[in-house]
Design an enzyme around this catalytic site. Structure first.
Site, mmCIF file in Angstrom:
data_model
loop_
_atom_site.group_PDB
_atom_site.id
_atom_site.type_symbol
_atom_site.label_atom_id
_atom_site.label_comp_id
_atom_site.label_asym_id
_atom_site.label_seq_id
_atom_site.Cartn_x
_atom_site.Cartn_y
_atom_site.Cartn_z
ATOM 1 N N ASP A 121 0.685 -1.119 -0.360
ATOM 2 C CA ASP A 121 -0.207 -0.182 -0.192
ATOM 3 C C ASP A 121 0.607 1.482 -0.097
ATOM 4 O O ASP A 121 2.014 0.664 0.760
ATOM 5 C CB ASP A 121 -0.709 -0.218 0.901
ATOM 6 N N ASP A 157 3.790 0.048 -8.720
ATOM 7 C CA ASP A 157 3.443 0.757 -9.727
ATOM 8 C C ASP A 157 3.478 2.165 -9.591
ATOM 9 O O ASP A 157 3.792 2.661 -10.432
ATOM 10 C CB ASP A 157 2.037 0.653 -10.005
ATOM 11 N N THR A 195 2.583 -10.461 -10.595
ATOM 12 C CA THR A 195 1.661 -10.596 -8.719
ATOM 13 C C THR A 195 0.318 -10.324 -10.034
ATOM 14 O O THR A 195 0.071 -9.699 -10.536
ATOM 15 C CB THR A 195 2.036 -10.336 -8.352
ATOM 16 N N GLU A 196 -0.886 -10.346 -9.312
ATOM 17 C CA GLU A 196 -2.266 -9.798 -8.628
ATOM 18 C C GLU A 196 -2.801 -8.198 -9.671
ATOM 19 O O GLU A 196 -2.636 -8.120 -10.447
ATOM 20 C CB GLU A 196 -3.485 -10.196 -7.403
#
Ligand code: SAM
Length: 215
Positions: A121, A157, A195-196
């Site tokens: 996060d 990201d 990853t997802e």
């Protein structure tokens, strides 16, 4: 409806996969290999915030001699990962349902060889930087728990979180390598497991940032 119904069955579903996780993981502190039936010298890799397990359920089978432990604080999310590992009968993959802030309760000094942090996060640099899993207090804790020359592989990201993390790694004495701001177009992509969240961001055209920080 289906989602709510599923959530109500968390304890029963966890129980069905009880060989994949530990009710009292703090009892394994300093003896994970023994607790999981692995030889004394084998490496321990730890993933923080594993989500629904898309990464660990591919990474662990690819590295069968490693004892792979995946930690996630959200019990309904980790359940999906645990069920995947149970269905696929992955012998070297185990789970801890806990918050990363408590890591020192679960691992002893020099116990971990490698840490993976994927798409943690981002939190806000201005308001909540201390919650970032790459904040220096976390890095100092990981350093204690990792072996000499241990490493952290970090993907995100988020440009701002990436820049912040590079600063934090360097401030804590890590050496950086395999640094890329566009993983999927880089030489490192051949070995990469998406990853997802990584797949979601890639589908939106967002370049993925990755670095390996070594002690
Ligand atoms: C954005 S998701 C990414 C999930 C997965 N790593 C991926 O890349 O698809 C972040 C995950 O980290 C978990 N997480 C965040 N902070 C955590 C903490 N302090 N301890 C354990 N898990 C945490 C969240 O519950 C969430 O499942």
């Amino acid at each position: 409806m289906a989602r709510g119904r599923k959530k109500r069955h968390i304890p029963e579903r966890m129980e069905r996969c009880s060989e994949r996780w530990f009710e009292a993981p703090l009892l394994n502190r300093g003896k994970w290999r023994e607790a999981c039936g692995f030889p004394a010298g084998c490496e321990i890799w730890l993933e923080l915030g594993c989500g629904k397990g898309q990464f660990c359920t591919q990474m662990a089978p690819r590295n069968p001699d490693v004892l792979y432990i995946a930690l996630e604080r959200d019990s309904s999310v980790i359940l999906a990962a645990i069920e995947k590992a149970h269905e696929q009968q992955i012998p070297n993959l185990f789970f801890i349902n806990a918050d990363a802030t408590l890591l020192e309760n679960y691992f002893d000094e020099n116990e971990i060889d490698r840490i993976f942090i994927n798409f943690c996060d981002p939190w806000s640099r201005r308001n909540k930087p201390k919650r970032r899993l790459t904040y220096r207090a976390f890095l100092e804790m990981y350093k204690k728990l990792m072996k000499d020359h241990g490493s952290i592989a970090f993907k995100t990201d988020n440009d701002e979180l990436f820049d912040f993390s590079l600063e934090e790694f360097l401030a804590c004495g890590f050496t950086l390598s395999e640094l890329t701001r566009d993983l999927h177009s880089s030489e490192y992509d051949t070995e990469n497991i998406r990853t997802e969240f990584e797949q979601k961001f890639a589908d939106q055209g967002i370049p993925i940032k990755r670095v390996v920080a070594t002690l």
